[in-house]
Design a protein around this motif. Structure first.
Motif, PDB file in Angstrom:
ATOM      1  N   CYS A  60       0.841  -1.214   0.000  1.00 28.38           N
ATOM      2  CA  CYS A  60       0.000   0.000   0.000  1.00 28.38           C
ATOM      3  C   CYS A  60       0.869   1.254   0.000  1.00 28.38           C
ATOM      4  O   CYS A  60       0.579   2.244  -0.688  1.00 28.38           O
ATOM      5  N   THR A 112       1.223   4.094  -3.275  1.00 25.23           N
ATOM      6  CA  THR A 112       0.723   5.463  -3.140  1.00 25.23           C
ATOM      7  C   THR A 112       1.596   6.465  -3.888  1.00 25.23           C
ATOM      8  O   THR A 112       1.093   7.451  -4.428  1.00 25.23           O
ATOM      9  N   SER A 141      -5.763  12.665  -2.086  1.00 23.51           N
ATOM     10  CA  SER A 141      -5.831  11.201  -1.991  1.00 23.51           C
ATOM     11  C   SER A 141      -4.465  10.613  -1.670  1.00 23.51           C
ATOM     12  O   SER A 141      -4.346   9.700  -0.844  1.00 23.51           O
ATOM     13  N   PHE A 178      -3.578   8.325   1.751  1.00 27.23           N
ATOM     14  CA  PHE A 178      -3.045   6.965   1.762  1.00 27.23           C
ATOM     15  C   PHE A 178      -1.596   6.921   2.245  1.00 27.23           C
ATOM     16  O   PHE A 178      -1.190   5.974   2.928  1.00 27.23           O
ATOM     17  N   THR A 208      -1.679   7.470   6.046  1.00 22.50           N
ATOM     18  CA  THR A 208      -2.228   6.255   6.658  1.00 22.50           C
ATOM     19  C   THR A 208      -1.177   5.161   6.733  1.00 22.50           C
ATOM     20  O   THR A 208      -0.972   4.541   7.786  1.00 22.50           O
ATOM     21  N   SER A 209      -0.489   4.929   5.630  1.00 21.01           N
ATOM     22  CA  SER A 209       0.511   3.857   5.572  1.00 21.01           C
ATOM     23  C   SER A 209       1.686   4.142   6.502  1.00 21.01           C
ATOM     24  O   SER A 209       2.131   3.252   7.239  1.00 21.01           O
ATOM     25  N   SER A 268      -4.584  10.093   9.616  1.00 21.88           N
ATOM     26  CA  SER A 268      -4.662  10.507   8.218  1.00 21.88           C
ATOM     27  C   SER A 268      -5.950  11.270   7.920  1.00 21.88           C
ATOM     28  O   SER A 268      -5.924  12.296   7.221  1.00 21.88           O
TER      29      SER A 268
END
Length: 264
Positions: A26, A30, A53, A57, A60-61, A110
């Motif tokens: 993931c 990104t 976006s 991501f 988040t990762s 995030s």
């Protein structure tokens, strides 16, 4: 896949590793596709929605991986410092809870940053001198008040960034102390080998992350910023499977069995 199909890898450590592998997929997905596409484009652009976006991501990762590495450090400290209690302390429910908690921390962090980023008023020229969209870079383009965004960024750096790093350092302090109490040299080597791979990944991840986000922005060239970002976003996730898989006999055996099964 190797972890799922091999019963020998159905242990807490490999459960965490399989989640780290998925997370790295993931993570790199990104940034790397956009980076590769821009190599072949004269005009290197990304839409505002695409930028948000990518931030969502990416953050988040990165946040999830920081907390997950701390959970893996806890797993290794329990395995070495309290081996008799390991099956109880690291039962399936606890492992699932630690992984779920890691993802929730990354997602909440995030979502908070992304929502705050949508409130910014951006001024021209809309140019980011980088290969990815990131929160500090977006704040530089804003002509509205960014004090709330910056405050949340500092809080997140302390909670999602610094806290797991300190927890991991504390866990390895306990691990090293326990290893040094082992009387035989062979026993010390065997104990350290079980956490050497994780320690290598921890140093790479937290080292590049802290250098990337927790240093003064003044006095550093753009080339340095991009180089460190490449180490953080590209090189570290690339090295994880090499460190954990190619140097691990159990994973190598599982991969050979998986490859043989696919050929058959």
């Amino acid at each position: 896949m190797a972890t799922r199909v091999s019963p020998a890898l159905h242990t807490p450590m490999y459960f965490f590793l399989s989640n780290l592998s998925f997370l790295d997929i993931c993570y790199t997905s990104t940034t790397i596709p956009v980076l590769l596409v821009n190599f072949f484009r004269e005009k290197k652009t990304i839409s505002y929605e695409g930028c948000l976006s990518q931030i969502f991501f990416f953050v988040t990762s990165a946040g999830t991986e920081g907390v997950l590495l701390a959970a893996m450090a806890y797993d290794r400290s329990v395995a070495i410092c309290r081996p008799l209690q390991y099956p109880v302390l690291m039962r399936v429910k606890v492992c699932v809870g630690l992984v779920t908690g890691s993802w929730l921390c990354g997602l909440v962090n995030s979502v908070t940053h992304t929502v705050l980023a949508t409130t910014l008023t951006l001024c021209g020229p809309h140019q980011i001198s980088h290969f990815l969209c990131d929160i500090p870079l977006l704040l530089k383009l804003s002509c509205s008040d960014t004090s709330v965004n910056e405050s949340v960024l500092h809080v997140a750096s302390a909670t999602i960034g610094l806290s797991p790093c300190l927890f991991t350092a504390g866990s390895y302090t306990l691990i090293i102390a326990a290893i040094l109490r082992i009387p035989s040299a062979q026993g010390r080597r065997k104990a350290f080998s079980t956490c050497a791979s994780h320690l290598t990944v921890v140093v790479l991840f937290y080292g590049t992350a802290n250098f990337n986000y927790d240093r003064p922005r003044e006095g550093h060239s753009l080339d340095t910023d991009i180089l460190v970002s490449v180490l953080f976003c590209v090189v570290t996730p690339m090295l994880n499977p090499i460190i954990y898989s190619l140097r691990n006999k159990e994973v190598q055996s599982a991969l050979r069995k998986l490859a043989g099964r696919q050929i058959a």
